[in-house]
Write a protein that holds these residues in place. Sequence first.
Motif: not given
Length: 287
Positions: A181-187
């Motif tokens: 979730f966090f990596m997707g939000f950053v991208l």
Amino acid sequence: MWLCPPCPPTSLCSWLKLCSHRGSLMREHGWNTVSNLIFILPPLYGAIQTYKDGLEKRYLAAYVTLTAVGLGSWCFHMTLKYEMQLLDELPMIYSCCVFVYCLYECFKYKNTVNYLLLFLLIAYSLGVSLVYLKLKQPVFHQVILYTLQIACIFKSLLSCSYISRVYPWLRGLGYTSLSLFFMGFVLWNVDNILCEKLRELREQMPPIVGAVTQFHAWWHILTGLGSYLQILFSALFPVLEPSCCVWGFPGGFPQEKIFSSFSMLSFLETAAPSGGQVVCSEQLEYT
């Protein structure tokens, strides 16, 4: 072509003003469309297995609403129409409400329904839908969506802390879903902030190499997989026998239904350390 949205689009998103660049837009929304398969295929598998194994209907609802998000997003990126944008964004709210219900009910030991929480979430979903249809402001949708996701993340962190004592072999699954979730939000934010520069960069790259910089598509993939694992995470608690918690049970887990329902993650069978022990719930203090 189905990957080439009509101009002018009717969506509320401001970045659609670049519709005149049809070649670039076709490639970009082609990847954004196809990447939604991660929202469709794994949840469909999960829904079928949940139905076959007779698990609680809340998990079936979670998989179905996640599939609806993927189908809506597919239609939106394929057409860039306002109606399809609603089909994309409103199911996000509904699926997050289902996730909240699943996570906040995952520690119950009986197959019961929390009617108060269910009523509040339904009323919240309907209220948000009516307000969004009136305001037509994507920022409002984003605020509501991330409010629900924060509630899910907060509960997931509490659950991960809890299972470090009770189901330590599930802790990695919970943190993996949160990390995705966090990596997707950053991208997703990188794609929004550097949208112009990324488009210019892709024009100078071979198409296959440029596909790697399609961060919106990566957001779909990471969020879809993270959501699937989040449902899996909450569904494993009631499947396990509440009266007898398994800590590295020798020879695998005695609850065969876990692996008939979630064979996609069969590596969990070997995740627990060998030579473990069975700890009964009477010996634990539940919080």
